[in-house]
Design a protein around this motif. Structure first.
Motif, PDB file in Angstrom:
ATOM      1  N   ASP A  25      14.259  -1.220   5.444  1.00  0.00           N
ATOM      2  CA  ASP A  25      14.363  -2.339   4.501  1.00  0.00           C
ATOM      3  C   ASP A  25      14.064  -1.955   3.053  1.00  0.00           C
ATOM      4  O   ASP A  25      14.465  -2.678   2.136  1.00  0.00           O
ATOM      5  CB  ASP A  25      13.414  -3.466   4.921  1.00  0.00           C
ATOM      6  N   TYR A  26      13.351  -0.845   2.861  1.00  0.00           N
ATOM      7  CA  TYR A  26      12.936  -0.466   1.513  1.00  0.00           C
ATOM      8  C   TYR A  26      13.097   1.049   1.313  1.00  0.00           C
ATOM      9  O   TYR A  26      13.137   1.809   2.279  1.00  0.00           O
ATOM     10  CB  TYR A  26      11.464  -0.831   1.264  1.00  0.00           C
ATOM     11  N   ARG A  27      13.179   1.459   0.054  1.00  0.00           N
ATOM     12  CA  ARG A  27      13.119   2.886  -0.266  1.00  0.00           C
ATOM     13  C   ARG A  27      11.642   3.297  -0.235  1.00  0.00           C
ATOM     14  O   ARG A  27      10.844   2.834  -1.052  1.00  0.00           O
ATOM     15  CB  ARG A  27      13.731   3.164  -1.643  1.00  0.00           C
ATOM     16  N   VAL A  28      11.313   4.171   0.710  1.00  0.00           N
ATOM     17  CA  VAL A  28       9.916   4.524   0.965  1.00  0.00           C
ATOM     18  C   VAL A  28       9.656   5.971   0.558  1.00  0.00           C
ATOM     19  O   VAL A  28      10.488   6.854   0.787  1.00  0.00           O
ATOM     20  CB  VAL A  28       9.559   4.326   2.454  1.00  0.00           C
ATOM     21  N   ALA A  29       8.512   6.204  -0.048  1.00  0.00           N
ATOM     22  CA  ALA A  29       8.046   7.563  -0.357  1.00  0.00           C
ATOM     23  C   ALA A  29       6.633   7.731   0.182  1.00  0.00           C
ATOM     24  O   ALA A  29       5.882   6.761   0.320  1.00  0.00           O
ATOM     25  CB  ALA A  29       8.073   7.833  -1.855  1.00  0.00           C
ATOM     26  N   VAL A  30       6.283   8.963   0.502  1.00  0.00           N
ATOM     27  CA  VAL A  30       4.927   9.299   0.931  1.00  0.00           C
ATOM     28  C   VAL A  30       4.350  10.290  -0.073  1.00  0.00           C
ATOM     29  O   VAL A  30       4.983  11.299  -0.391  1.00  0.00           O
ATOM     30  CB  VAL A  30       4.910   9.923   2.342  1.00  0.00           C
ATOM     31  N   LEU A  31       3.160   9.991  -0.571  1.00  0.00           N
ATOM     32  CA  LEU A  31       2.484  10.885  -1.506  1.00  0.00           C
ATOM     33  C   LEU A  31       1.151  11.307  -0.904  1.00  0.00           C
ATOM     34  O   LEU A  31       0.319  10.473  -0.559  1.00  0.00           O
ATOM     35  CB  LEU A  31       2.247  10.188  -2.847  1.00  0.00           C
ATOM     36  N   SER A  32       0.978  12.613  -0.765  1.00  0.00           N
ATOM     37  CA  SER A  32      -0.230  13.176  -0.165  1.00  0.00           C
ATOM     38  C   SER A  32      -0.820  14.221  -1.106  1.00  0.00           C
ATOM     39  O   SER A  32      -0.159  14.681  -2.047  1.00  0.00           O
ATOM     40  CB  SER A  32       0.115  13.816   1.188  1.00  0.00           C
ATOM     41  N   ARG A  33      -2.043  14.605  -0.845  1.00  0.00           N
ATOM     42  CA  ARG A  33      -2.641  15.694  -1.603  1.00  0.00           C
ATOM     43  C   ARG A  33      -2.056  17.030  -1.189  1.00  0.00           C
ATOM     44  O   ARG A  33      -1.959  17.952  -1.988  1.00  0.00           O
ATOM     45  CB  ARG A  33      -4.164  15.702  -1.387  1.00  0.00           C
TER      46      ARG A  33
END
Length: 383
Positions: A88-96
């Motif tokens: 349903d959405y443009r998703v991003a994952v941000l990690s260290r």
């Protein structure tokens, strides 16, 4: 079933000795605990009164973290959110990008490079091609870089972000383990808490992880009471589900019912639940490494030797999905040839009680915030 314990690595013995020593001399840690607690309290105070700047980005962010050291299932819960939202959405994952060999902002380029991203982000990038996966020590800078992309994300999942207070997430998820919830723990180094229990008030949603599938309503009620929630907070319970093992380099799943014995190979913070699960299906020998362990050719020789000494014909090596990511470079070097290595995928499921549906709660918050952000961007202010 008979559980075979053999070829136990020195790290297991050291781990047990360390735990025993810690319990014996725990009172010695109290003065250090007091100073650590004061330092954490002062840092949080700086954020609370505004002397340290906290940013609420113009994008929906979901923080996933905990207040204890060790594993509490952050990555499986991040994956749950990906599956919930990616269509349903443009998703991003941000990690260290813990223990990566790079620095600064790195966006996955499709190669899922473990050295550049770290094991967990590389694993997520390989499993979810629709999702942008990036790593950055400075989360605010990382969010800004993601938002500068040609197609910026609508939702950014912040992995292991609870103590990173420079960003104020739209939704803040706090995970706490069923086996050792925060109300049964103390602050480091006397206990395992990174912050005092009052840190829980920053969370919108608290998830009790690793709960038994048959947890009865009375025990759930007792746990909720001890969590000491605020009116704005919701609590959910998640259960781990193990899937049939997959070959290291892809292929058909292997039903555990067909396995006679397994060498369970782990490099994660809390391997006990996985070892227990496999031991319910076959005889088990185990080799335990430190969390995020980088496998060497010497390790592979040791694994090969231990596996060759195991009895039976229907035997395999079973590792975790995260460890499999770090072992794949060994395949390219030809070091794992002839070894039947499988990884055990896991998923989490969340309880859906009346009027307390996790999926609906998160989607509702995400959708309303996206609408709010879009409205703010298009509103023209007249002076």
């Amino acid at each position: 079933m008979t559980i075979v314990w053999a070829n136990v690595r020195i790290s297991i013995i050291i781990n047990h000795l360390t735990m025993s020593f810690r319990k014996t001399v725990s009172w010695i840690f109290l003065p250090f605990t007091m100073w650590y607690a004061v330092g954490v309290w002062f840092r949080n105070l700086m954020f609370n009164i505004g002397l340290k700047k906290q940013v609420a980005p113009d994008v929906t962010t979901i923080g996933v973290g905990n207040i204890c050291v060790g594993g509490s299932g952050k990555t499986p819960h991040v994956e749950y959110l990906i599956r919930l939202l990616q269509d349903d959405y443009r998703v991003a994952v941000l990690s260290r990008g813990y223990k990566r060999k790079s620095s600064g902002f790195v966006l996955d380029d499709g190669t899922h490079n473990v050295a550049q991203l770290g094991d967990e982000p590389a694993m997520i990038a390989s499993k979810y091609p629709k999702v942008k996966v990036a790593v950055c020590e400075k989360r605010v800078f990382g969010v800004n870089k993601l938002m500068a992309l040609d197609q910026p994300p609508q939702v950014i999942l912040l992995d292991d972000s609870f103590q990173h207070r420079y960003i104020k997430p739209t939704i803040n998820l706090l995970l706490t383990s069923y086996n050792k919830p925060y109300y049964q723990d103390s602050i480091m180094p006397y206990g395992d808490l990174r912050e005092g229990r009052s840190a829980r008030f920053r969370a919108n949603i608290i998830i009790v992880t690793g709960t038994p599938a048959n947890l009865n309503p009375i025990e759930k009620h007792n746990i909720v009471n001890q969590l000491d929630l605020q009116p704005y907070q919701k609590v959910f319970f998640s259960t781990v589900k193990y899937l049939d093992p997959m070959p290291l380099m892809g292929g058909q799943r292997l039903p555990l019912s067909t396995v006679e014995s397994a060498l369970v190979l782990t490099g994660i913070a809390n391997p006990d639940a996985m070892i227990k699960y496999v031991s319910e299906h076959c005889a088990v020998e185990q080799m335990v490494f430190a969390d995020h362990h980088q496998f060497t050719s010497g390790d592979i020789k040791h694994i090969n030797r231990a596996f060759s000494q195991m009895p039976g014909d229907r035997k395999v090596i079973i590792t975790t999905e995260k460890d499999a990511v770090r072992m794949r470079p060994m395949v390219e070097k030809g070091l794992l040839e002839g070894l039947p290595i499988y990884y055990l995928p896991i998923e989490v499921s969340l309880d859906n009680r009346p009027n307390m549906d996790f999926d609906q709660s998160v989607k509702g918050l995400v959708n309303s915030n996206i609408l709010f952000v879009n409205k703010m961007k298009t509103t023209k202010f007249e002076w």
